[in-house]
Design a protein around this motif. Sequence first.
Motif, PDB file in Angstrom:
ATOM      1  N   VAL A   1       3.617 -14.607 -30.630  1.00 53.75           N
ATOM      2  CA  VAL A   1       4.031 -13.204 -30.576  1.00 53.75           C
ATOM      3  C   VAL A   1       5.533 -13.078 -30.360  1.00 53.75           C
ATOM      4  N   MET A   2       6.048 -13.803 -29.389  1.00 52.10           N
ATOM      5  CA  MET A   2       7.482 -13.719 -29.097  1.00 52.10           C
ATOM      6  C   MET A   2       8.320 -14.548 -30.062  1.00 52.10           C
ATOM      7  N   ASN A   3       7.745 -15.672 -30.526  1.00 49.19           N
ATOM      8  CA  ASN A   3       8.503 -16.592 -31.378  1.00 49.19           C
ATOM      9  C   ASN A   3       9.864 -16.912 -30.752  1.00 49.19           C
ATOM     10  N   PRO A   4       9.869 -17.446 -29.523  1.00 47.21           N
ATOM     11  CA  PRO A   4      11.145 -17.658 -28.818  1.00 47.21           C
ATOM     12  C   PRO A   4      12.083 -18.607 -29.540  1.00 47.21           C
ATOM     13  N   HIS A   5      11.536 -19.524 -30.355  1.00 50.26           N
ATOM     14  CA  HIS A   5      12.392 -20.467 -31.063  1.00 50.26           C
ATOM     15  C   HIS A   5      13.289 -19.780 -32.084  1.00 50.26           C
ATOM     16  N   THR A   6      12.917 -18.539 -32.512  1.00 49.51           N
ATOM     17  CA  THR A   6      13.783 -17.814 -33.439  1.00 49.51           C
ATOM     18  C   THR A   6      15.060 -17.339 -32.752  1.00 49.51           C
ATOM     19  N   GLN A   7      15.050 -17.356 -31.417  1.00 49.42           N
ATOM     20  CA  GLN A   7      16.235 -16.935 -30.667  1.00 49.42           C
ATOM     21  C   GLN A   7      17.173 -18.100 -30.362  1.00 49.42           C
ATOM     22  N   SER A   8      16.778 -19.283 -30.799  1.00 50.64           N
ATOM     23  CA  SER A   8      17.654 -20.442 -30.604  1.00 50.64           C
ATOM     24  C   SER A   8      18.611 -20.561 -31.783  1.00 50.64           C
ATOM     25  N   TRP A   9      19.542 -21.472 -31.663  1.00 48.21           N
ATOM     26  CA  TRP A   9      20.573 -21.597 -32.700  1.00 48.21           C
ATOM     27  C   TRP A   9      20.561 -22.954 -33.391  1.00 48.21           C
ATOM     28  N   GLY A  10      19.625 -23.813 -33.035  1.00 46.43           N
ATOM     29  CA  GLY A  10      19.670 -25.159 -33.591  1.00 46.43           C
ATOM     30  C   GLY A  10      18.325 -25.668 -34.055  1.00 46.43           C
ATOM     31  N   TRP A  11      18.049 -26.919 -33.706  1.00 43.18           N
ATOM     32  CA  TRP A  11      16.895 -27.629 -34.242  1.00 43.18           C
ATOM     33  C   TRP A  11      15.563 -27.043 -33.796  1.00 43.18           C
ATOM     34  N   ALA A  12      15.537 -26.286 -32.705  1.00 45.41           N
ATOM     35  CA  ALA A  12      14.269 -25.726 -32.213  1.00 45.41           C
ATOM     36  C   ALA A  12      13.675 -24.728 -33.209  1.00 45.41           C
ATOM     37  N   GLN A  13      14.509 -24.131 -34.054  1.00 40.31           N
ATOM     38  CA  GLN A  13      14.014 -23.152 -35.014  1.00 40.31           C
ATOM     39  C   GLN A  13      13.011 -23.754 -35.989  1.00 40.31           C
ATOM     40  N   SER A  14      13.153 -25.027 -36.275  1.00 36.05           N
ATOM     41  CA  SER A  14      12.260 -25.672 -37.242  1.00 36.05           C
ATOM     42  C   SER A  14      11.185 -26.530 -36.584  1.00 36.05           C
ATOM     43  N   MET A  15      11.125 -26.526 -35.282  1.00 40.44           N
ATOM     44  CA  MET A  15      10.114 -27.317 -34.591  1.00 40.44           C
ATOM     45  C   MET A  15       8.731 -26.672 -34.752  1.00 40.44           C
ATOM     46  N   PRO A  16       7.690 -27.464 -35.037  1.00 39.71           N
ATOM     47  CA  PRO A  16       6.336 -26.899 -35.207  1.00 39.71           C
ATOM     48  C   PRO A  16       5.642 -26.653 -33.870  1.00 39.71           C
ATOM     49  N   PHE A  17       6.239 -25.808 -33.045  1.00 40.14           N
ATOM     50  CA  PHE A  17       5.688 -25.560 -31.706  1.00 40.14           C
ATOM     51  C   PHE A  17       4.270 -25.002 -31.772  1.00 40.14           C
ATOM     52  N   ALA A  18       4.043 -24.064 -32.695  1.00 45.07           N
ATOM     53  CA  ALA A  18       2.724 -23.439 -32.797  1.00 45.07           C
ATOM     54  C   ALA A  18       1.650 -24.484 -33.094  1.00 45.07           C
ATOM     55  N   ALA A  19       1.939 -25.384 -34.040  1.00 44.32           N
ATOM     56  CA  ALA A  19       0.972 -26.423 -34.400  1.00 44.32           C
ATOM     57  C   ALA A  19       0.725 -27.377 -33.231  1.00 44.32           C
ATOM     58  N   ILE A  20       1.776 -27.689 -32.496  1.00 46.58           N
ATOM     59  CA  ILE A  20       1.642 -28.590 -31.354  1.00 46.58           C
ATOM     60  C   ILE A  20       0.768 -27.952 -30.270  1.00 46.58           C
ATOM     61  N   ILE A  21       1.019 -26.682 -29.994  1.00 42.97           N
ATOM     62  CA  ILE A  21       0.243 -25.982 -28.963  1.00 42.97           C
ATOM     63  C   ILE A  21      -1.212 -25.826 -29.399  1.00 42.97           C
ATOM     64  N   ALA A  22      -1.412 -25.438 -30.666  1.00 48.09           N
ATOM     65  CA  ALA A  22      -2.778 -25.258 -31.171  1.00 48.09           C
ATOM     66  C   ALA A  22      -3.554 -26.568 -31.120  1.00 48.09           C
ATOM     67  N   GLY A  23      -2.936 -27.642 -31.576  1.00 46.81           N
ATOM     68  CA  GLY A  23      -3.600 -28.942 -31.575  1.00 46.81           C
ATOM     69  C   GLY A  23      -3.934 -29.406 -30.165  1.00 46.81           C
ATOM     70  N   THR A  24      -3.004 -29.233 -29.245  1.00 51.93           N
ATOM     71  CA  THR A  24      -3.234 -29.630 -27.857  1.00 51.93           C
ATOM     72  C   THR A  24      -4.363 -28.816 -27.228  1.00 51.93           C
TER      73      THR A  24
END
Length: 430
Positions: free
Chosen positions: A33-56
Amino acid sequence: MRDIVITLIVFGSLPFVFKRPFYGAVLWIWISVMNPHTQSWGWAQSMPFAAIIAGTTVLAMLARPKDVKFPNTALTWILVAFTGWMCLTTLFAIGPENPLPLLNKVVKIMLMTLVVAMLVRTRRDIEMVVWAIVVSLGFYGVKGGLFTIRSAGAYRVWGPTGTFIEGNNEIALALIMVVPLMLFLGGLITGKWGKRAMWAAAGLCVLAALGSYSRGAAVALAAMLGFLWLKSQEKLKLGALMVVLAPLALVFMPEQWHSRIDTINTYEQDSSAMGRINAWKMAINLANDHPLFGGGYQIYNKFIFQLYAPNPDDIHAAHSIYFQVLGEHGYVGLALFLLLYLVVWRNGTWVIRHAGELPELEWTIRLVRMLQVSLIGFMVGGAFLSLAYFDVPYYIMVIMVATRLLVQKTLKEQVAQAPAALEKEAESVA
């Protein structure tokens, strides 16, 4: 620095997910919902955080099956049926573009909604889900409200790039939906300053929604505030507050804002409004030609508009959750979609009718009323936006289902305890 902070929060939280899978649901809501990685300026924008959280989260559910329970309710099965129907309509998609990427995105949202539903069980869980939504959207509401004040409403408020709420119309509707949830949480906060902070955040969200220059959001805001007043237990106090604050907010907004909103009365002269009507008529014509399956995803292109739109050269997205579902999934899909909201509303009505029997369930009545107010905002504002698959309304459905199940469980426990209490009382008398 932002990239590091977001990454540390996500990976630092994963061990707690294995301890209790529900934390994975809260983490998923925050990241989706927040997509906090979109507020970063570097490599975090392309990190698959959602997939990592869902899988875990899924792995944690498999490791701790006792923490998982599928909610066997009508609403849950309708959501499953709607998801399955969207998969089926994709097989019969008529557009030239590949519909699978969008189907993949939507199915992930629906499946994770079911995952969240299987993990929310207690009052604390319900409140944490509400907090996750409020924090995720409230961040942009407070930020947008302060921006509107600083700029005196001269510039539009926009949402985070690359998300459902990227556009000014979309972020406005999301902020309108979160205000009732803030009011509910404000009633739970005991500290005076905490209450004031929550009310201030709600006010900034409203101001940010106005600062988006969204005409649909203005209509949704009016509908939501009217329904909020009807649902309020302090109608006189809230009504007086609205009478005082509404004119102040309108006077604060600049002339260009009023000119924009006034075009609602002259929509025939507005190219954007007429483009939406053209897209709505296209969806109706397409559904009439393919009543069962609709056109599938990716129907907003020159090929489809030449076949079904009154003006084939004016290509617009659906700009309506109702016409979006109708055009993409036919009349069956629209019926399932509308049935979802009908059933979730009846769930709320049931809670209001039965929870009053026990004082300890009073909080559920307040929650359900605010959930209904939020849904009113979405259903009215959604009539002008392509947000049929926006995840927040589905999380609200999950909260509603979990609240009803909790009320049912509590009432059953009271009924079961009643004979034992009477027997004990009879023994003491004897």
